[in-house]
Structures are given as structure tokens and as C-alpha cells.
Design an enzyme around this catalytic site. Structure first.
Site, PDB file in Angstrom:
ATOM      1  N   GLU A  84       0.119  18.518  -7.319  1.00 12.10           N
ATOM      2  CA  GLU A  84      -1.170  18.512  -8.013  1.00 12.10           C
ATOM      3  C   GLU A  84      -2.202  17.603  -7.343  1.00 12.10           C
ATOM      4  O   GLU A  84      -3.333  17.543  -7.791  1.00 12.10           O
ATOM      5  CB  GLU A  84      -0.982  18.071  -9.475  1.00 12.10           C
ATOM      6  CG  GLU A  84      -0.088  18.967 -10.282  1.00 12.10           C
ATOM      7  CD  GLU A  84       1.412  18.730 -10.076  1.00 12.10           C
ATOM      8  OE1 GLU A  84       2.206  19.518 -10.628  1.00 12.10           O
ATOM      9  OE2 GLU A  84       1.805  17.780  -9.361  1.00 12.10           O
ATOM     10  N   SER A  85      -1.868  16.846  -6.330  1.00  9.60           N
ATOM     11  CA  SER A  85      -2.741  16.020  -5.497  1.00  9.60           C
ATOM     12  C   SER A  85      -2.052  14.712  -5.120  1.00  9.60           C
ATOM     13  O   SER A  85      -1.120  14.744  -4.341  1.00  9.60           O
ATOM     14  CB  SER A  85      -4.124  15.761  -6.098  1.00  9.60           C
ATOM     15  OG  SER A  85      -4.988  15.330  -5.066  1.00  9.60           O
TER      16      SER A  85
ATOM     17  N   SER B 216       0.867  -1.177   0.000  1.00  6.72           N
ATOM     18  CA  SER B 216       0.000   0.000   0.000  1.00  6.72           C
ATOM     19  C   SER B 216       0.898   1.219   0.000  1.00  6.72           C
ATOM     20  O   SER B 216       1.941   1.223   0.661  1.00  6.72           O
ATOM     21  CB  SER B 216      -0.895   0.047   1.241  1.00  6.72           C
ATOM     22  OG  SER B 216      -1.910  -0.917   1.152  1.00  6.72           O
TER      23      SER B 216
ATOM     24  N   HIS C  59      -2.975   0.008  -3.776  1.00  6.62           N
ATOM     25  CA  HIS C  59      -3.117  -1.121  -2.861  1.00  6.62           C
ATOM     26  C   HIS C  59      -3.058  -2.372  -3.732  1.00  6.62           C
ATOM     27  O   HIS C  59      -3.793  -2.470  -4.715  1.00  6.62           O
ATOM     28  CB  HIS C  59      -4.445  -1.070  -2.102  1.00  6.62           C
ATOM     29  CG  HIS C  59      -4.646   0.214  -1.381  1.00  6.62           C
ATOM     30  ND1 HIS C  59      -4.053   0.496  -0.174  1.00  6.62           N
ATOM     31  CD2 HIS C  59      -5.344   1.317  -1.717  1.00  6.62           C
ATOM     32  CE1 HIS C  59      -4.393   1.711   0.213  1.00  6.62           C
ATOM     33  NE2 HIS C  59      -5.179   2.231  -0.716  1.00  6.62           N
TER      34      HIS C  59
ATOM     35  N   CYS D  74      -4.724  17.925 -10.446  1.00  8.74           N
ATOM     36  CA  CYS D  74      -5.301  19.184 -10.907  1.00  8.74           C
ATOM     37  C   CYS D  74      -4.226  19.957 -11.667  1.00  8.74           C
ATOM     38  O   CYS D  74      -3.117  19.463 -11.862  1.00  8.74           O
ATOM     39  CB  CYS D  74      -5.836  19.981  -9.720  1.00  8.74           C
ATOM     40  SG  CYS D  74      -4.573  20.375  -8.496  1.00  8.74           S
TER      41      CYS D  74
END
Length: 145
Positions: free
Chosen positions: A71-72, A64, A77, A92
Site C-alpha cells: 500500500e506504500s 533510520s 528517523h 492507499c
């Protein structure tokens, strides 16, 4: 005489969110290999990496992890016992999250990938005005390897 339209023209979503379900996949273990694949995704999408963190599980070899981007984010997983992985790619700005898909496919060599894309938040008009997303624009798409 200036003529203006009462309907704004939407040009740029605030963000694009892609989820990827990866079936019949290979290469689902190996923290460093998966981290490198995620870094390659960020580079392909023209995103800026701020921090990476992955955690391997001793019980099944699954991983994980998340890469935090300017940008985010990109998260993953893996379930090696089911030959399955799930990824979440949200970006974004000028980043292009769809450019991650060929990197993911090359790494995992899946039998099938299910890709869903969602525009987040709304859009910005040509005049720079924010237009919130007030109805569902969820458009599922199916891609197979």
C-alpha cells in the site's frame, strides 16, 4: 426520469499521507525494537509488508529505516540526542494509516506528537471516476500524548 448531480460525490482518496513529529520521546535506539514497532504499525493499519530495512547509526544510536508496503511505505528517523523522531506513513487502498498512531504513542511514550494528514492524488467517485486533487486539502492537526 434519471436525475444526476453535476457535482461528483468524493468517496475514496487514492492515498492518505501522515507525518508524525514525536517530541520528548523514549525508546529511540535499538534497531530491532524500532523495526518491530513499525511492523506493529503496518499490522494495525491492515497493510501488507513487502520489505523492511533499518540502519542504526553508531555515532548517536539513532535509527533510520523504511518498511515498503503493498500500500506504500512507513519510514522513520530518530535523533536520541534530541529525544525526537520523525515518521512518514503513506498508505492507499483499504489500509488505515491513522491506526498507526496508538502504536507509535505506546512505543515512544512522547511528551507531544504533532500529526499532519494529507489526502494524496484525489478521490474516486461512487461511479468509479477519478477526481484529481486540484487544490490544497492539507489539514494539520495537533495531538499531544
Amino acid at each position: 426520469m434519471n436525475i444526476s448531480s453535476s457535482k461528483p460525490e468524493l468517496v475514496n482518496p487514492l492515498g492518505q499521507h501522515i507525518t508524525v513529529d514525536i517530541f520528548d520521546a523514549s525508546n529511540l535506539i535499538g534497531e530491532k525494537r524500532i523495526e518491530q514497532m513499525m511492523i506493529d504499525c503496518a499490522k494495525a493499519a491492515n497493510a501488507t509488508i513487502l520489505k523492511t530495512h533499518l540502519h542504526p547509526f553508531e555515532t548517536n544510536g539513532g535509527v533510520s529505516g523504511m518498511i515498503i508496503l503493498a500500500e506504500s511505505h512507513i519510514s522513520i528517523h530518530t535523533w536520541p540526542e534530541y529525544n525526537f523522531a520523525a515518521m512518514d506513513i503513506f498508505m492507499c487502498g483499504d489500509a488505515q494509516p491513522e491506526l498507526c498512531l496508538p502504536v507509535i504513542e505506546a512505543h515512544f511514550q512522547p511528551g507531544k506528537m504533532l500529526v499532519n494528514s494529507l489526502t494524496r492524488g484525489g478521490s474516486v467517485t461512487d461511479a468509479g471516476e477519478f477526481q484529481p486533487l486540484l487544490h490544497s486539502q492539507f489539514q494539520p492537526t495537533l495531538q499531544t500524548a
